[in-house]
Design a protein around this motif. Structure first.
Motif, PDB file in Angstrom:
ATOM      1  N   MET A   1     -18.508 -23.724  22.300  1.00 14.71           N
ATOM      2  CA  MET A   1     -18.401 -22.444  23.006  1.00 14.71           C
ATOM      3  C   MET A   1     -18.188 -22.709  24.495  1.00 14.71           C
ATOM      4  O   MET A   1     -18.884 -23.521  25.096  1.00 14.71           O
ATOM      5  N   THR A   2     -17.254 -22.009  25.087  1.00 10.68           N
ATOM      6  CA  THR A   2     -16.960 -22.181  26.504  1.00 10.68           C
ATOM      7  C   THR A   2     -17.903 -21.333  27.340  1.00 10.68           C
ATOM      8  O   THR A   2     -18.093 -20.148  27.070  1.00 10.68           O
ATOM      9  N   SER A   3     -18.505 -21.911  28.362  1.00 10.59           N
ATOM     10  CA  SER A   3     -19.398 -21.151  29.224  1.00 10.59           C
ATOM     11  C   SER A   3     -18.597 -20.249  30.140  1.00 10.59           C
ATOM     12  O   SER A   3     -17.458 -20.539  30.489  1.00 10.59           O
ATOM     13  N   VAL A   4     -19.214 -19.118  30.537  1.00 17.06           N
ATOM     14  CA  VAL A   4     -18.558 -18.156  31.411  1.00 17.06           C
ATOM     15  C   VAL A   4     -18.985 -18.432  32.839  1.00 17.06           C
ATOM     16  O   VAL A   4     -20.175 -18.515  33.143  1.00 17.06           O
ATOM     17  N   VAL A   5     -18.033 -18.603  33.712  1.00 18.70           N
ATOM     18  CA  VAL A   5     -18.313 -18.847  35.121  1.00 18.70           C
ATOM     19  C   VAL A   5     -17.897 -17.622  35.915  1.00 18.70           C
ATOM     20  O   VAL A   5     -16.773 -17.141  35.786  1.00 18.70           O
ATOM     21  N   ALA A   6     -18.806 -17.099  36.718  1.00 18.92           N
ATOM     22  CA  ALA A   6     -18.498 -15.910  37.498  1.00 18.92           C
ATOM     23  C   ALA A   6     -17.449 -16.226  38.544  1.00 18.92           C
ATOM     24  O   ALA A   6     -17.526 -17.245  39.224  1.00 18.92           O
ATOM     25  N   PRO A   7     -16.443 -15.362  38.707  1.00 19.28           N
ATOM     26  CA  PRO A   7     -15.454 -15.574  39.754  1.00 19.28           C
ATOM     27  C   PRO A   7     -16.129 -15.610  41.122  1.00 19.28           C
ATOM     28  O   PRO A   7     -17.047 -14.838  41.383  1.00 19.28           O
ATOM     29  N   SER A   8     -15.686 -16.492  41.982  1.00 19.06           N
ATOM     30  CA  SER A   8     -16.316 -16.631  43.289  1.00 19.06           C
ATOM     31  C   SER A   8     -15.736 -15.681  44.316  1.00 19.06           C
ATOM     32  O   SER A   8     -16.299 -15.517  45.387  1.00 19.06           O
ATOM     33  N   THR A   9     -14.624 -15.056  44.004  1.00 15.53           N
ATOM     34  CA  THR A   9     -14.000 -14.137  44.940  1.00 15.53           C
ATOM     35  C   THR A   9     -13.639 -12.843  44.248  1.00 15.53           C
ATOM     36  O   THR A   9     -13.512 -12.780  43.023  1.00 15.53           O
ATOM     37  N   ALA A  10     -13.463 -11.785  45.046  1.00 17.10           N
ATOM     38  CA  ALA A  10     -13.059 -10.504  44.488  1.00 17.10           C
ATOM     39  C   ALA A  10     -11.672 -10.607  43.874  1.00 17.10           C
ATOM     40  O   ALA A  10     -11.382  -9.989  42.851  1.00 17.10           O
ATOM     41  N   ALA A  11     -10.790 -11.396  44.486  1.00 15.09           N
ATOM     42  CA  ALA A  11      -9.429 -11.542  43.954  1.00 15.09           C
ATOM     43  C   ALA A  11      -9.452 -12.164  42.559  1.00 15.09           C
ATOM     44  O   ALA A  11      -8.699 -11.771  41.669  1.00 15.09           O
ATOM     45  N   ALA A  12     -10.327 -13.157  42.361  1.00 19.10           N
ATOM     46  CA  ALA A  12     -10.426 -13.784  41.049  1.00 19.10           C
ATOM     47  C   ALA A  12     -10.949 -12.803  40.011  1.00 19.10           C
ATOM     48  O   ALA A  12     -10.522 -12.797  38.856  1.00 19.10           O
ATOM     49  N   LEU A  13     -11.883 -11.948  40.407  1.00 20.32           N
ATOM     50  CA  LEU A  13     -12.424 -10.950  39.487  1.00 20.32           C
ATOM     51  C   LEU A  13     -11.334 -10.015  38.990  1.00 20.32           C
ATOM     52  O   LEU A  13     -11.293  -9.651  37.812  1.00 20.32           O
ATOM     53  N   LEU A  14     -10.435  -9.611  39.875  1.00 19.09           N
ATOM     54  CA  LEU A  14      -9.427  -8.626  39.511  1.00 19.09           C
ATOM     55  C   LEU A  14      -8.098  -9.261  39.108  1.00 19.09           C
ATOM     56  O   LEU A  14      -7.031  -8.752  39.394  1.00 19.09           O
ATOM     57  N   ASP A  15      -8.164 -10.382  38.423  1.00 17.59           N
ATOM     58  CA  ASP A  15      -6.992 -10.991  37.810  1.00 17.59           C
ATOM     59  C   ASP A  15      -7.009 -10.566  36.348  1.00 17.59           C
ATOM     60  O   ASP A  15      -7.736 -11.134  35.532  1.00 17.59           O
ATOM     61  N   PRO A  16      -6.221  -9.542  35.968  1.00 11.67           N
ATOM     62  CA  PRO A  16      -6.396  -8.926  34.648  1.00 11.67           C
ATOM     63  C   PRO A  16      -5.838  -9.748  33.501  1.00 11.67           C
ATOM     64  O   PRO A  16      -4.870 -10.485  33.637  1.00 11.67           O
ATOM     65  N   ARG A  17      -6.476  -9.582  32.364  1.00  8.52           N
ATOM     66  CA  ARG A  17      -6.002 -10.140  31.107  1.00  8.52           C
ATOM     67  C   ARG A  17      -5.385  -8.997  30.297  1.00  8.52           C
ATOM     68  O   ARG A  17      -5.907  -7.884  30.272  1.00  8.52           O
ATOM     69  N   TRP A  18      -4.271  -9.274  29.647  1.00  7.86           N
ATOM     70  CA  TRP A  18      -3.496  -8.259  28.936  1.00  7.86           C
ATOM     71  C   TRP A  18      -3.901  -8.246  27.460  1.00  7.86           C
ATOM     72  O   TRP A  18      -3.887  -9.272  26.792  1.00  7.86           O
ATOM     73  N   LEU A  19      -4.279  -7.068  26.938  1.00  6.68           N
ATOM     74  CA  LEU A  19      -4.635  -6.910  25.539  1.00  6.68           C
ATOM     75  C   LEU A  19      -3.750  -5.838  24.912  1.00  6.68           C
ATOM     76  O   LEU A  19      -3.293  -4.919  25.597  1.00  6.68           O
ATOM     77  N   THR A  20      -3.513  -5.931  23.608  1.00  7.37           N
ATOM     78  CA  THR A  20      -2.777  -4.888  22.904  1.00  7.37           C
ATOM     79  C   THR A  20      -3.486  -4.580  21.585  1.00  7.37           C
ATOM     80  O   THR A  20      -4.191  -5.429  21.018  1.00  7.37           O
ATOM     81  N   ARG A  21      -3.269  -3.374  21.088  1.00  9.07           N
ATOM     82  CA  ARG A  21      -3.831  -2.939  19.820  1.00  9.07           C
ATOM     83  C   ARG A  21      -2.900  -1.891  19.224  1.00  9.07           C
ATOM     84  O   ARG A  21      -2.020  -1.366  19.927  1.00  9.07           O
ATOM     85  N   THR A  22      -3.094  -1.556  17.975  1.00 12.42           N
ATOM     86  CA  THR A  22      -2.309  -0.511  17.326  1.00 12.42           C
ATOM     87  C   THR A  22      -3.237   0.594  16.845  1.00 12.42           C
ATOM     88  O   THR A  22      -4.236   0.321  16.165  1.00 12.42           O
ATOM     89  N   GLU A  23      -2.920   1.825  17.248  1.00 11.95           N
ATOM     90  CA  GLU A  23      -3.683   2.995  16.820  1.00 11.95           C
ATOM     91  C   GLU A  23      -2.723   4.056  16.332  1.00 11.95           C
ATOM     92  O   GLU A  23      -1.804   4.448  17.071  1.00 11.95           O
ATOM     93  N   ASP A  24      -2.929   4.522  15.105  1.00  9.99           N
ATOM     94  CA  ASP A  24      -2.071   5.558  14.516  1.00  9.99           C
ATOM     95  C   ASP A  24      -0.593   5.182  14.612  1.00  9.99           C
ATOM     96  O   ASP A  24       0.263   6.027  14.900  1.00  9.99           O
ATOM     97  N   GLY A  25      -0.303   3.900  14.406  1.00 11.08           N
ATOM     98  CA  GLY A  25       1.074   3.438  14.412  1.00 11.08           C
ATOM     99  C   GLY A  25       1.668   3.209  15.779  1.00 11.08           C
ATOM    100  O   GLY A  25       2.850   2.850  15.889  1.00 11.08           O
ATOM    101  N   THR A  26       0.879   3.394  16.839  1.00 10.61           N
ATOM    102  CA  THR A  26       1.374   3.221  18.206  1.00 10.61           C
ATOM    103  C   THR A  26       0.768   1.978  18.827  1.00 10.61           C
ATOM    104  O   THR A  26      -0.453   1.766  18.752  1.00 10.61           O
ATOM    105  N   ARG A  27       1.614   1.157  19.425  1.00 10.36           N
ATOM    106  CA  ARG A  27       1.149  -0.051  20.109  1.00 10.36           C
ATOM    107  C   ARG A  27       0.666   0.336  21.502  1.00 10.36           C
ATOM    108  O   ARG A  27       1.419   0.927  22.290  1.00 10.36           O
ATOM    109  N   LEU A  28      -0.592   0.035  21.803  1.00 11.35           N
ATOM    110  CA  LEU A  28      -1.192   0.448  23.070  1.00 11.35           C
ATOM    111  C   LEU A  28      -1.792  -0.757  23.790  1.00 11.35           C
ATOM    112  O   LEU A  28      -2.468  -1.584  23.174  1.00 11.35           O
ATOM    113  N   PRO A  29      -1.576  -0.854  25.100  1.00  9.01           N
ATOM    114  CA  PRO A  29      -2.117  -1.976  25.868  1.00  9.01           C
ATOM    115  C   PRO A  29      -3.434  -1.624  26.564  1.00  9.01           C
ATOM    116  O   PRO A  29      -3.850  -0.463  26.614  1.00  9.01           O
ATOM    117  N   ALA A  30      -4.068  -2.632  27.095  1.00 12.75           N
ATOM    118  CA  ALA A  30      -5.262  -2.465  27.914  1.00 12.75           C
ATOM    119  C   ALA A  30      -5.327  -3.607  28.910  1.00 12.75           C
ATOM    120  O   ALA A  30      -4.775  -4.689  28.682  1.00 12.75           O
TER     121      ALA A  30
END
Length: 227
Positions: free
Chosen positions: A1-30
């Protein structure tokens, strides 16, 4: 298991990860921001709102005409599906999250997603709607690499909101926002010997930086009126 390291800067915190899912036949991101330990957040979000330690922020796009009456449960399920653990903040929007805007100012960082199909003034004489279109929502997530008192966190929400309204007016919108706008401000958890900032108004050191970062992010994310 990889340990979680808190970002040291605000910029690092707001580096988004892209997720997708399907709901009612529609592909939706987050968009997902994994903060890890060491961050306190304040938010009006339906999931994880209030003030306290938070480990992640999820901004999930939903379909126009969203009709579910349990958004908190919906967001919690999305967080579980993404493998998120602990307490976090969950936001929703019908706006295109891929078109997010980003702002940075000397350590302060902000990200905004903006849908303004239904908008108006907060102090309108009575609720006004413009037809069946669902609000797109303006979601603002911002982070500061310093510790803020509880009062300063509240102050930061006010500062971010003022900056959002300024950006909307400059973009050509005659409004203060949408009926469903949300905000989340993250600041470092104070440690031994850390300075605890008591103010985050627009003319304080970190409040001014926050305001400029949010202003940039909202301007970048807001579509041109009429498009």
């Amino acid at each position: 298991m990889t340990s979680v390291v808190a970002p040291s800067t605000a910029a690092a915190l707001l580096d988004p990860r892209w997720l997708t899912r399907t709901e009612d036949g529609t592909r939706l991101p987050a968009l997902l921001w994994s903060a890890g330990p060491g961050w306190r957040m304040i938010s009006n979000a339906v999931l994880g709102g209030g003030v306290g330690e938070r480990g992640w922020v999820l901004n999930a796009q939903v379909a126009h005409g969203y009709r579910r009456t349990d958004p908190e449960r919906h967001l919690a399920d999305l967080a579980d599906a993404a493998g998120l653990h602990g307490t976090g903040v969950g936001l929703m929007t019908a706006a295109d999250v891929a078109a997010y805007g980003r702002g940075v100012d000397d350590g302060a960082t902000a990200v905004a997603t903006a849908g303004v199909r239904v908008h108006g003034w907060a102090a309108a004489p009575e609720p006004v709607t413009s037809g069946p279109q669902a609000p797109g929502t303006i979601n603002v997530v911002a982070a500061l690499p310093v510790a803020l008192s509880d009062a300063a966190l509240v102050n930061a929400v006010n500062t971010a909101t003022e900056a959002k309204v300024q950006a909307l007016l400059e973009a050509g919108y005659d409004c203060s926002g949408t009926p469903t706008d949300a905000v989340c401000i993250a600041a470092r958890t104070p440690g031994a010997g850390d300075e605890l900032h008591a103010f985050a108004g627009p003319r304080s050191l970190w409040g001014a930086r926050l305001a400029r970062a949010v202003h940039q992010a909202v301007r970048a994310a807001t579509p041109v009126p009429g498009e």
